[in-house]
Design a protein around this motif. Structure first.
Motif, PDB file in Angstrom:
ATOM      1  N   MET A 494      37.992  35.928  41.643  1.00 37.27           N
ATOM      2  CA  MET A 494      39.058  35.474  40.741  1.00 37.27           C
ATOM      3  C   MET A 494      38.667  35.721  39.287  1.00 37.27           C
ATOM      4  O   MET A 494      39.483  36.204  38.481  1.00 37.27           O
ATOM      5  N   PHE A 495      37.429  35.403  38.951  1.00 37.71           N
ATOM      6  CA  PHE A 495      36.976  35.679  37.589  1.00 37.71           C
ATOM      7  C   PHE A 495      36.974  37.180  37.311  1.00 37.71           C
ATOM      8  O   PHE A 495      37.339  37.616  36.218  1.00 37.71           O
ATOM      9  N   ALA A 496      36.581  37.982  38.301  1.00 38.40           N
ATOM     10  CA  ALA A 496      36.607  39.433  38.122  1.00 38.40           C
ATOM     11  C   ALA A 496      38.023  39.920  37.841  1.00 38.40           C
ATOM     12  O   ALA A 496      38.238  40.829  37.023  1.00 38.40           O
ATOM     13  N   ALA A 497      39.000  39.307  38.509  1.00 36.14           N
ATOM     14  CA  ALA A 497      40.391  39.714  38.298  1.00 36.14           C
ATOM     15  C   ALA A 497      40.862  39.403  36.882  1.00 36.14           C
ATOM     16  O   ALA A 497      41.673  40.136  36.305  1.00 36.14           O
ATOM     17  N   VAL A 498      40.356  38.306  36.295  1.00 39.56           N
ATOM     18  CA  VAL A 498      40.692  37.995  34.907  1.00 39.56           C
ATOM     19  C   VAL A 498      39.954  38.943  33.960  1.00 39.56           C
ATOM     20  O   VAL A 498      40.524  39.414  32.975  1.00 39.56           O
ATOM     21  N   VAL A 499      38.692  39.220  34.261  1.00 34.61           N
ATOM     22  CA  VAL A 499      37.909  40.161  33.445  1.00 34.61           C
ATOM     23  C   VAL A 499      38.611  41.521  33.388  1.00 34.61           C
ATOM     24  O   VAL A 499      38.661  42.171  32.330  1.00 34.61           O
ATOM     25  N   ALA A 500      39.195  41.940  34.517  1.00 34.70           N
ATOM     26  CA  ALA A 500      39.910  43.225  34.570  1.00 34.70           C
ATOM     27  C   ALA A 500      41.329  43.127  34.027  1.00 34.70           C
ATOM     28  O   ALA A 500      42.085  44.100  34.087  1.00 34.70           O
ATOM     29  N   GLN A 501      41.710  41.940  33.540  1.00 35.96           N
ATOM     30  CA  GLN A 501      43.011  41.692  32.912  1.00 35.96           C
ATOM     31  C   GLN A 501      44.181  41.800  33.876  1.00 35.96           C
ATOM     32  O   GLN A 501      45.308  42.108  33.482  1.00 35.96           O
ATOM     33  N   HIS A 502      43.916  41.509  35.149  1.00 38.94           N
ATOM     34  CA  HIS A 502      45.026  41.367  36.090  1.00 38.94           C
ATOM     35  C   HIS A 502      45.742  40.039  35.878  1.00 38.94           C
ATOM     36  O   HIS A 502      46.914  39.898  36.246  1.00 38.94           O
ATOM     37  N   TYR A 503      45.039  39.073  35.292  1.00 39.11           N
ATOM     38  CA  TYR A 503      45.611  37.771  34.957  1.00 39.11           C
ATOM     39  C   TYR A 503      45.148  37.377  33.566  1.00 39.11           C
ATOM     40  O   TYR A 503      44.069  37.776  33.119  1.00 39.11           O
ATOM     41  N   CYS A 504      45.974  36.572  32.906  1.00 35.15           N
ATOM     42  CA  CYS A 504      45.618  36.122  31.557  1.00 35.15           C
ATOM     43  C   CYS A 504      44.626  34.971  31.585  1.00 35.15           C
ATOM     44  O   CYS A 504      43.796  34.845  30.679  1.00 35.15           O
ATOM     45  N   THR A 505      44.720  34.106  32.591  1.00 31.29           N
ATOM     46  CA  THR A 505      43.849  32.936  32.666  1.00 31.29           C
ATOM     47  C   THR A 505      43.312  32.780  34.084  1.00 31.29           C
ATOM     48  O   THR A 505      43.884  33.312  35.046  1.00 31.29           O
ATOM     49  N   ILE A 506      42.241  32.021  34.212  1.00 27.58           N
ATOM     50  CA  ILE A 506      41.698  31.780  35.552  1.00 27.58           C
ATOM     51  C   ILE A 506      42.637  30.890  36.347  1.00 27.58           C
ATOM     52  O   ILE A 506      42.711  30.993  37.584  1.00 27.58           O
ATOM     53  N   GLU A 507      43.422  30.039  35.677  1.00 31.83           N
ATOM     54  CA  GLU A 507      44.418  29.244  36.400  1.00 31.83           C
ATOM     55  C   GLU A 507      45.459  30.149  37.067  1.00 31.83           C
ATOM     56  O   GLU A 507      45.883  29.896  38.194  1.00 31.83           O
ATOM     57  N   ASP A 508      45.860  31.221  36.356  1.00 33.72           N
ATOM     58  CA  ASP A 508      46.810  32.176  36.951  1.00 33.72           C
ATOM     59  C   ASP A 508      46.200  32.853  38.171  1.00 33.72           C
ATOM     60  O   ASP A 508      46.860  33.038  39.201  1.00 33.72           O
ATOM     61  N   ALA A 509      44.928  33.228  38.058  1.00 34.44           N
ATOM     62  CA  ALA A 509      44.253  33.886  39.181  1.00 34.44           C
ATOM     63  C   ALA A 509      44.134  32.944  40.376  1.00 34.44           C
ATOM     64  O   ALA A 509      44.362  33.349  41.527  1.00 34.44           O
ATOM     65  N   MET A 510      43.818  31.688  40.130  1.00 32.90           N
ATOM     66  CA  MET A 510      43.728  30.719  41.227  1.00 32.90           C
ATOM     67  C   MET A 510      45.069  30.565  41.934  1.00 32.90           C
ATOM     68  O   MET A 510      45.128  30.487  43.170  1.00 32.90           O
ATOM     69  N   ALA A 511      46.141  30.517  41.154  1.00 30.67           N
ATOM     70  CA  ALA A 511      47.473  30.307  41.730  1.00 30.67           C
ATOM     71  C   ALA A 511      47.863  31.456  42.659  1.00 30.67           C
ATOM     72  O   ALA A 511      48.533  31.239  43.685  1.00 30.67           O
ATOM     73  N   GLN A 512      47.464  32.675  42.329  1.00 33.15           N
ATOM     74  CA  GLN A 512      47.864  33.844  43.115  1.00 33.15           C
ATOM     75  C   GLN A 512      46.857  34.204  44.208  1.00 33.15           C
ATOM     76  O   GLN A 512      47.231  34.713  45.258  1.00 33.15           O
ATOM     77  N   MET A 513      45.576  33.952  43.955  1.00 27.58           N
ATOM     78  CA  MET A 513      44.541  34.400  44.884  1.00 27.58           C
ATOM     79  C   MET A 513      43.994  33.275  45.760  1.00 27.58           C
ATOM     80  O   MET A 513      43.248  33.528  46.706  1.00 27.58           O
ATOM     81  N   GLY A 514      44.333  32.027  45.461  1.00 30.11           N
ATOM     82  CA  GLY A 514      43.813  30.889  46.214  1.00 30.11           C
ATOM     83  C   GLY A 514      44.390  30.780  47.612  1.00 30.11           C
ATOM     84  O   GLY A 514      45.462  31.312  47.901  1.00 30.11           O
ATOM     85  N   LYS A 515      43.678  30.066  48.474  1.00 30.46           N
ATOM     86  CA  LYS A 515      44.071  29.951  49.889  1.00 30.46           C
ATOM     87  C   LYS A 515      44.532  28.548  50.280  1.00 30.46           C
ATOM     88  O   LYS A 515      44.912  28.313  51.424  1.00 30.46           O
ATOM     89  N   GLY A 516      44.501  27.601  49.341  1.00 30.39           N
ATOM     90  CA  GLY A 516      44.969  26.256  49.639  1.00 30.39           C
ATOM     91  C   GLY A 516      44.014  25.466  50.523  1.00 30.39           C
ATOM     92  O   GLY A 516      42.847  25.807  50.677  1.00 30.39           O
ATOM     93  N   ASP A 517      44.539  24.383  51.113  1.00 27.73           N
ATOM     94  CA  ASP A 517      43.735  23.510  51.967  1.00 27.73           C
ATOM     95  C   ASP A 517      43.814  23.949  53.422  1.00 27.73           C
ATOM     96  O   ASP A 517      44.878  24.344  53.919  1.00 27.73           O
ATOM     97  N   LYS A 518      42.685  23.852  54.106  1.00 30.95           N
ATOM     98  CA  LYS A 518      42.677  24.046  55.555  1.00 30.95           C
ATOM     99  C   LYS A 518      43.169  22.793  56.259  1.00 30.95           C
ATOM    100  O   LYS A 518      43.916  22.855  57.248  1.00 30.95           O
ATOM    101  N   GLU A 519      42.732  21.645  55.753  1.00 35.13           N
ATOM    102  CA  GLU A 519      43.150  20.367  56.318  1.00 35.13           C
ATOM    103  C   GLU A 519      42.865  19.262  55.307  1.00 35.13           C
ATOM    104  O   GLU A 519      42.134  19.458  54.333  1.00 35.13           O
ATOM    105  N   ILE A 520      43.462  18.100  55.562  1.00 30.77           N
ATOM    106  CA  ILE A 520      43.207  16.911  54.754  1.00 30.77           C
ATOM    107  C   ILE A 520      42.719  15.823  55.709  1.00 30.77           C
ATOM    108  O   ILE A 520      43.439  15.435  56.628  1.00 30.77           O
TER     109      ILE A 520
END
Length: 549
Positions: A494-520
């Motif tokens: 995710m940080f690499a994606a921001v470094v390469a300017q695919h996203y403006c912020t790490i929050e944006d990268a998390m929102a698009q690249m994250g996998k969410g919860d497996k369980e609660i």
């Protein structure tokens, strides 16, 4: 035809490096590989009885090369040609002595077998005396230069380890130009750095481990360090006056490393960071949620908007640092020196008779037992009833990191009878580790920072439903378990994606690249009163342990 771009995330753990190739658009992991550290696996350069744990830089170099090349072979040429950034996460504080060119001393013939010239691993506790001296200086100084690391400096951290090595090895002292965290050294190495003065220090390691703060204008003044030992002065002056976040670039892959990895010199290398911090990002950390990376130890992190941290100092944790973990917020770090390590110790204790027989034909049997025993203990412990007079434990087998660091404390097991079984002792050890987590949560809340939720990531979070259920019960809160086991490597990508300017912020990268919860995992409220009582017992025996000579 799709025009996807890909990034590489690498996670340098305690035992191995894991590399993944991810689609920067959606976080899909298209290849993954793990390479163990060859010398570490043989136990070289370590003396557990003295809490000395060192790692050779060649282990990092060789394992990264093997893992990345294996990933590229899996991913195929089209993916390989569309990789545009690589970011890395490392254990910390894990520093090393380097010369004026930034070369780790252990890479030279003179120091190739000298543990003091190698990386001093995060869990190395040889610098207890030096940490005590730093703490004494902090107590004397009216400027409170330890206030952003919870008021107490740890033997696991940067300056204590440096001072210990300088005092105990004159050859290393004479050759050492500066002291560099692993998370800063690898990006410098991969970008072809040749001048140690140009090493870029990351804010997470600098703030949480090395006392760097903008409130001090950088590091505390030379006079403070001279009050500890004047031997530190040259290293203060060579540290540099700027730090960087993991969304920034360290440069491009140099030709040597591009060739070694099978990549292009157009691939950007991100600033490094501490593995647990990056793992929290991979697990999609949110403001006011505690993200617990649970493995051999734990690292407990929170991010809090800067306006909510005004005039708040959380005593007894591992630091609060602006722009760490998530740039733009204050990162809080706490943790336990041992979690899974305690369970591994108990496993090895039970297997001791077999271990001594491995050379006499029992090797395969031993390997099977070693592989399955923790699983069997988890299964059996989960079936036990819960009673107020069950065996109990203190989890300080590797000292206590937080609250209130004290590496000299010891673990404890009590309440045993001739009828006590191995699963019952194991249950007590797991319970103690969860009580240690509760002590951290309670300290943070008592200091004025609310904890709205708990996120669990790491190996134990995924492999031990029993431990996660006890954690939910003892904290009396739901535990959100991340959907991917590769959170540190995913966070790095995710940080690499921001470094390469695919996203403006790490929050944006998390929102698009994250996998969410497996369980609660929900707490069992029927046991709340029981665990409250057992927790009081844990605190009582902990207090007695602290008071004992």
């Amino acid at each position: 035809m799709r025009n996807d771009k890909y990034v590489i995330g690498a996670d340098f753990g305690t035992d191995s490096v894991r590399a993944i190739v991810s689609n920067a658009q959606n976080g899909e992991i298209v290849a993954s590989s793990v390479s163990s550290y060859a010398r570490w696996q043989k136990g070289l350069y370590c003396q557990a009885s003295q809490s000395q744990f060192r790692q050779h830089p060649l282990d990092y170099i060789e394992s990264l090369s093997l893992a990345v090349r294996d990933c590229l072979q899996q991913a195929g040429q089209e993916v390989q040609e569309n990789i545009d950034a690589l970011s890395m996460a490392m254990t910390g504080s894990t520093p090393v002595a380097v010369d004026t060119t930034g070369k780790a001393l252990a890479l030279s013939d003179q120091f190739k077998d000298n543990p003091n010239a190698m990386f001093v691993l995060w869990k190395d506790h040889t610098a207890i005396q030096e940490a005590e001296e730093i703490n004494a200086a902090g107590q004397r100084d009216p400027n409170r230069f330890l206030r952003y690391v919870g008021g107490t400096y740890s033997s696991e951290w940067y300056w204590a380890k440096l001072l210990h090595v300088l005092r105990h090895d004159a050859e290393v002292r004479d050759a050492c130009y500066t002291w560099v965290e692993h998370s800063d050294w690898m990006p410098f190495l991969l970008t072809g750095g040749q001048d140690a003065r140009l090493i870029r220090r990351n804010v997470c390691a600098a703030g949480h481990k090395a006392l760097w703060s903008p409130d001090f204008g950088g590091l505390p003044p030379v006079a403070f360090f001279n009050s500890i030992d004047p031997m530190l002065e040259p290293y203060i002056r060579r540290y540099g006056d700027k730090v960087y976040t993991a969304v920034e670039s360290a440069g491009y892959l140099c030709p040597e490393w591009a060739g070694r990895l099978g990549l292009s010199t157009t691939v950007l290398v991100g600033i490094g960071s501490i593995d647990a911090h990056v793992g929290a990002v991979g697990g999609e950390i949110k403001p006011f949620y505690m993200s617990k990376v649970i493995g051999t130890s734990t690292c407990d992190m929170m991010v809090v908007p800067k306006e909510d941290m005004k005039n708040l100092l959380v005593e007894g944790i591992c630091g609060q640092v602006g722009d760490s973990i998530i740039p733009g917020m204050v990162g809080l770090e706490a943790g336990q020196s041992a979690f899974g390590d305690v369970f591994s110790w108990f496993k090895d204790l039970l297997l001791w008779p077999l271990k001594s027989k491995r050379t006499s034909g029992a090797h395969e049997f031993y390997a099977d037992m070693e592989k399955d025993l923790l699983h069997e203990l988890n299964q059996a412990a989960a079936q036990l009833s819960l009673q107020e007079d069950d065996p109990f434990a203190l989890d300080w087998f590797n000292g206590r990191r937080t609250p209130d660091v004290n590496p000299g404390l010891k673990g404890l097991i009590g309440g045993l009878t001739l009828g006590t079984t191995a699963p019952a002792i194991f249950k007590g050890l797991v319970e103690a580790a969860c009580f240690g987590s509760r002590a951290i949560v309670e300290r943070i809340e008592r200091e004025g920072v609310r904890v709205e939720g708990i996120q669990a990531i790491g190996g134990i979070a995924n492999k031990s439903p029993f431990a996660m259920q006890l954690l939910a019960d003892i904290l009396n809160r739901p535990i959100h378990i991340a959907a991917t086991e590769q959170v540190c490597a995913l966070g790095a990508s995710m940080f690499a994606a921001v470094v390469a300017q695919h996203y403006c912020t790490i929050e944006d990268a998390m929102a698009q690249m994250g996998k969410g919860d497996k369980e609660i995992v929900q707490p069992r409220t029927a046991y709340t009163a029981l665990f409250d009582q057992r927790y009081k017992q844990y605190l009582r025996y902990g207090s007695l342990q602290e008071q004992s000579p």
